[in-house]
Write a protein that holds these residues in place. Structure first.
Motif, PDB file in Angstrom:
ATOM      1  N   GLY A   7      11.850   3.118   7.848  1.00  0.00           N
ATOM      2  CA  GLY A   7      11.726   1.828   8.515  1.00  0.00           C
ATOM      3  C   GLY A   7      10.352   1.624   9.134  1.00  0.00           C
ATOM      4  O   GLY A   7       9.730   0.567   8.975  1.00  0.00           O
ATOM      5  N   VAL A   8       9.848   2.631   9.830  1.00  0.00           N
ATOM      6  CA  VAL A   8       8.536   2.526  10.470  1.00  0.00           C
ATOM      7  C   VAL A   8       7.439   2.344   9.429  1.00  0.00           C
ATOM      8  O   VAL A   8       6.540   1.502   9.585  1.00  0.00           O
ATOM      9  CB  VAL A   8       8.264   3.774  11.339  1.00  0.00           C
ATOM     10  N   LEU A   9       7.490   3.123   8.349  1.00  0.00           N
ATOM     11  CA  LEU A   9       6.462   3.027   7.314  1.00  0.00           C
ATOM     12  C   LEU A   9       6.441   1.650   6.657  1.00  0.00           C
ATOM     13  O   LEU A   9       5.372   1.087   6.395  1.00  0.00           O
ATOM     14  CB  LEU A   9       6.672   4.119   6.255  1.00  0.00           C
ATOM     15  N   HIS A  10       7.616   1.085   6.404  1.00  0.00           N
ATOM     16  CA  HIS A  10       7.656  -0.226   5.750  1.00  0.00           C
ATOM     17  C   HIS A  10       7.267  -1.355   6.706  1.00  0.00           C
ATOM     18  O   HIS A  10       6.651  -2.340   6.282  1.00  0.00           O
ATOM     19  CB  HIS A  10       9.033  -0.484   5.140  1.00  0.00           C
ATOM     20  N   LEU A  11       7.592  -1.252   7.960  1.00  0.00           N
ATOM     21  CA  LEU A  11       7.159  -2.275   8.917  1.00  0.00           C
ATOM     22  C   LEU A  11       5.638  -2.261   9.061  1.00  0.00           C
ATOM     23  O   LEU A  11       4.998  -3.323   9.081  1.00  0.00           O
ATOM     24  CB  LEU A  11       7.831  -2.041  10.266  1.00  0.00           C
ATOM     25  N   ALA A  12       5.066  -1.060   9.148  1.00  0.00           N
ATOM     26  CA  ALA A  12       3.602  -0.964   9.197  1.00  0.00           C
ATOM     27  C   ALA A  12       2.995  -1.469   7.894  1.00  0.00           C
ATOM     28  O   ALA A  12       1.967  -2.161   7.884  1.00  0.00           O
ATOM     29  CB  ALA A  12       3.188   0.484   9.448  1.00  0.00           C
ATOM     30  N   GLY A  13       3.652  -1.147   6.770  1.00  0.00           N
ATOM     31  CA  GLY A  13       3.163  -1.605   5.476  1.00  0.00           C
ATOM     32  C   GLY A  13       3.187  -3.109   5.339  1.00  0.00           C
ATOM     33  O   GLY A  13       2.294  -3.714   4.719  1.00  0.00           O
ATOM     34  N   ALA A  14       4.193  -3.760   5.915  1.00  0.00           N
ATOM     35  CA  ALA A  14       4.278  -5.220   5.854  1.00  0.00           C
ATOM     36  C   ALA A  14       3.064  -5.866   6.512  1.00  0.00           C
ATOM     37  O   ALA A  14       2.481  -6.826   5.995  1.00  0.00           O
ATOM     38  CB  ALA A  14       5.567  -5.699   6.523  1.00  0.00           C
ATOM     39  N   LEU A  15       2.656  -5.324   7.656  1.00  0.00           N
ATOM     40  CA  LEU A  15       1.474  -5.859   8.349  1.00  0.00           C
ATOM     41  C   LEU A  15       0.213  -5.668   7.513  1.00  0.00           C
ATOM     42  O   LEU A  15      -0.642  -6.554   7.425  1.00  0.00           O
ATOM     43  CB  LEU A  15       1.315  -5.174   9.707  1.00  0.00           C
ATOM     44  N   LEU A  16       0.084  -4.502   6.884  1.00  0.00           N
ATOM     45  CA  LEU A  16      -1.094  -4.215   6.077  1.00  0.00           C
ATOM     46  C   LEU A  16      -1.162  -5.109   4.848  1.00  0.00           C
ATOM     47  O   LEU A  16      -2.240  -5.612   4.490  1.00  0.00           O
ATOM     48  CB  LEU A  16      -1.087  -2.742   5.657  1.00  0.00           C
ATOM     49  N   LEU A  17      -0.033  -5.334   4.186  1.00  0.00           N
ATOM     50  CA  LEU A  17      -0.019  -6.212   3.016  1.00  0.00           C
ATOM     51  C   LEU A  17      -0.367  -7.649   3.389  1.00  0.00           C
ATOM     52  O   LEU A  17      -1.077  -8.347   2.654  1.00  0.00           O
ATOM     53  CB  LEU A  17       1.355  -6.164   2.338  1.00  0.00           C
ATOM     54  N   TRP A  18       0.127  -8.103   4.520  1.00  0.00           N
ATOM     55  CA  TRP A  18      -0.172  -9.464   4.974  1.00  0.00           C
ATOM     56  C   TRP A  18      -1.667  -9.614   5.265  1.00  0.00           C
ATOM     57  O   TRP A  18      -2.280 -10.630   4.921  1.00  0.00           O
ATOM     58  CB  TRP A  18       0.646  -9.797   6.207  1.00  0.00           C
ATOM     59  N   GLN A  19      -2.248  -8.594   5.875  1.00  0.00           N
ATOM     60  CA  GLN A  19      -3.679  -8.626   6.154  1.00  0.00           C
ATOM     61  C   GLN A  19      -4.489  -8.573   4.854  1.00  0.00           C
ATOM     62  O   GLN A  19      -5.520  -9.241   4.721  1.00  0.00           O
ATOM     63  CB  GLN A  19      -4.074  -7.451   7.056  1.00  0.00           C
ATOM     64  N   ALA A  20      -4.028  -7.785   3.893  1.00  0.00           N
ATOM     65  CA  ALA A  20      -4.725  -7.685   2.603  1.00  0.00           C
ATOM     66  C   ALA A  20      -4.764  -9.031   1.895  1.00  0.00           C
ATOM     67  O   ALA A  20      -5.751  -9.372   1.232  1.00  0.00           O
ATOM     68  CB  ALA A  20      -4.041  -6.641   1.720  1.00  0.00           C
ATOM     69  N   ALA A  21      -3.695  -9.813   2.045  1.00  0.00           N
ATOM     70  CA  ALA A  21      -3.631 -11.125   1.396  1.00  0.00           C
ATOM     71  C   ALA A  21      -4.722 -12.059   1.903  1.00  0.00           C
ATOM     72  O   ALA A  21      -5.165 -12.952   1.170  1.00  0.00           O
ATOM     73  CB  ALA A  21      -2.257 -11.756   1.623  1.00  0.00           C
ATOM     74  N   GLY A  22      -5.165 -11.866   3.129  1.00  0.00           N
ATOM     75  CA  GLY A  22      -6.177 -12.751   3.706  1.00  0.00           C
ATOM     76  C   GLY A  22      -7.593 -12.214   3.632  1.00  0.00           C
ATOM     77  O   GLY A  22      -8.530 -12.851   4.144  1.00  0.00           O
ATOM     78  N   ALA A  23      -7.786 -11.049   2.992  1.00  0.00           N
ATOM     79  CA  ALA A  23      -9.123 -10.454   2.906  1.00  0.00           C
ATOM     80  C   ALA A  23     -10.042 -11.325   2.052  1.00  0.00           C
ATOM     81  O   ALA A  23      -9.663 -11.783   0.970  1.00  0.00           O
ATOM     82  CB  ALA A  23      -9.040  -9.049   2.322  1.00  0.00           C
ATOM     83  N   ALA A  24     -11.267 -11.542   2.545  1.00  0.00           N
ATOM     84  CA  ALA A  24     -12.197 -12.444   1.866  1.00  0.00           C
ATOM     85  C   ALA A  24     -12.970 -11.764   0.742  1.00  0.00           C
ATOM     86  O   ALA A  24     -13.459 -12.427  -0.167  1.00  0.00           O
ATOM     87  CB  ALA A  24     -13.177 -13.034   2.881  1.00  0.00           C
TER      88      ALA A  24
END
Length: 422
Positions: A75-92
């Motif tokens: 659970g912890v790994l996937h919650l942290a992963g969700a934040l990282l994927l969302w940030q990756a989507a906005g990378a310029a």
């Protein structure tokens, strides 16, 4: 196993592989189209999988096996992963994108072992029950690809941009869902072990003794080498298919996973008839044929070659990698079966894929034509030649004198599917 536990484990598997399939298949297309990266940068992004595979045993060995319940770590790994994927989507640009995806894969790769651990601890009879649960993971991967194709996210606008940034947000949403859901999975506490955990335990180095078997050494080296052409497939198949004009390429690529499941059903029959050496050789030969199909295929008269190359994934993966995992299990002693599987996984997805990811990117860049086009004919003939060379050496040197061919009664569908990887 109760219906409630079966549902929870099945949903866990579905989301686990939906998340991966939602962004990884189209990664190369997104990077080249939206972030204007080079082939080398695509290869560097793909090899984050290898870095994660190398680091994963430490996370599992030091944390999951010792201190905390597996479902809570998941659970912890996937919650942290969700934040990282969302940030990756906005990378310029790639410089901003890469750190997010690198850290994400370091966190994601251990979850592949965790979902299996959680499942096996809940099953009364894994040989009969695990297959029907694990197959939901492959279905999740397929659904992810079909969704991308159905929503036309791969289509390019007038500026050559796609909507594939949304794949990371879709994966982030699924990761957040699985992260929360994990805390409601059946409790899977760590198993108490006597004595300290050594570096050798974490890396599976007890399995090194298998390399004293000359045939297994040949198989081991072939496994590492065949992962070099494998990297071309994972990193550049989707960009290639989109460049030659295939519509909804990510959805069409899911035919590879359908093929994987179908050939998995046939593995017990082939084992009984062919034995280990022929199974491994057929798997390597399929890689040669696949890349030749890609080299001569196109979006017009030879479109069938593209489809055939994708459908060959079942033979490419199952006949070599699943057979190899079973062969490894067959030779390893009872005390080192897990160590042996960890050792071969680290060598293939870790070392082999890392070398292949770096090499494939350089080759793709070296054969770039005007604009964003590439000489795919030459590009695909290179991994075909590498795979052919590995096959020839394997056929000449591999003599499996120490392990009799397995029979259909010794390798069941459930046992084979337990080793299934997308």
């Amino acid at each position: 196993m109760t219906a409630t536990i079966r549902f929870k484990l099945s949903l866990m598997m579905f989301l686990e592989f939906f998340i991966w399939g939602a962004w990884f298949v189209t990664l190369g297309t997104y990077l080249q189209s939206n972030l204007r990266t080079t082939g080398i940068q695509v290869g560097v992004a793909v090899l984050t999988q290898s870095i994660g595979a190398i680091i994963a045993p430490f996370i599992i060995g030091l944390i999951a096996d010792r201190f905390f319940s597996a479902q809570k770590i998941l659970g912890v790994l996937h919650l942290a992963g969700a934040l990282l994927l969302w940030q990756a989507a906005g990378a310029a640009d790639f410089g901003a994108f890469y750190p997010y995806i690198l850290i994400y894969m370091i966190l994601y790769m251990p979850t592949l072992a965790l979902v299996n651990s959680i499942s096996f601890r809940q099953l009364q009879n894994p040989e009969k029950e695990f297959a029907s649960i694990r197959v939901l993971g492959t279905l999740g991967w397929i659904i992810a690809g079909l969704t991308i194709g159905w929503l036309h996210w791969e289509n390019k606008d007038a500026n050559g941009l796609t909507m594939l940034g949304l794949t990371f947000k879709m994966a982030a949403g699924a990761a957040a869902l699985l992260g929360v859901f994990s805390f409601f999975l059946p409790s899977t506490p760590p198993i108490k072990k006597a004595g300290p955990t050594t570096v050798g335990d974490l890396l599976g180095l007890d399995a090194i003794r298998l390399l004293k078997n000359r045939s297994y050494l040949i198989f081991f080296l072939a496994s590492v080498a065949i992962c070099v052409p494998l990297s071309f497939y994972y990193g550049f198949t989707n960009p290639f298919l989109n460049e030659v004009g295939m519509k909804a390429a990510a959805g069409v690529q899911s035919l590879g996973q359908v093929s994987e499941v179908l050939f998995m059903l046939l593995i017990p029959v082939f084992f009984a008839r062919l034995g280990v050496k022929k199974m491994l050789a057929i798997g390597m030969a399929a890689w040669v044929v696949r890349y030749i199909f890609f080299a001569y295929g196109n979006g017009d008269g030879n479109y069938w070659m593209l489809i055939a190359g994708i459908v060959l994934h079942g033979i490419c993966y199952d006949f070599f990698f699943v057979t190899g995992q079973i062969y490894t299990d067959n030779l390893a002693g009872e005390q080192s079966k897990s160590a042996a599987q960890g050792f071969i996984t680290l060598a293939t997805y870790g070392v082999g894929m890392l070398i292949g990811s770096l090499l494939s990117g350089q080759i793709v860049d070296a054969h770039q034509l005007s604009g964003s086009l590439h000489d795919w004919h030459t590009i695909w003939l290179i991994p075909a030649a590498i795979a052919a060379g590995v096959l020839v050496v394997f056929l000449l040197l591999f003599k499996d004198r120490n392990a009799a061919p397995l029979t259909a009664g010794e390798i069941t569908y459930a046992e084979a599917t337990a080793r299934l990887e997308v």
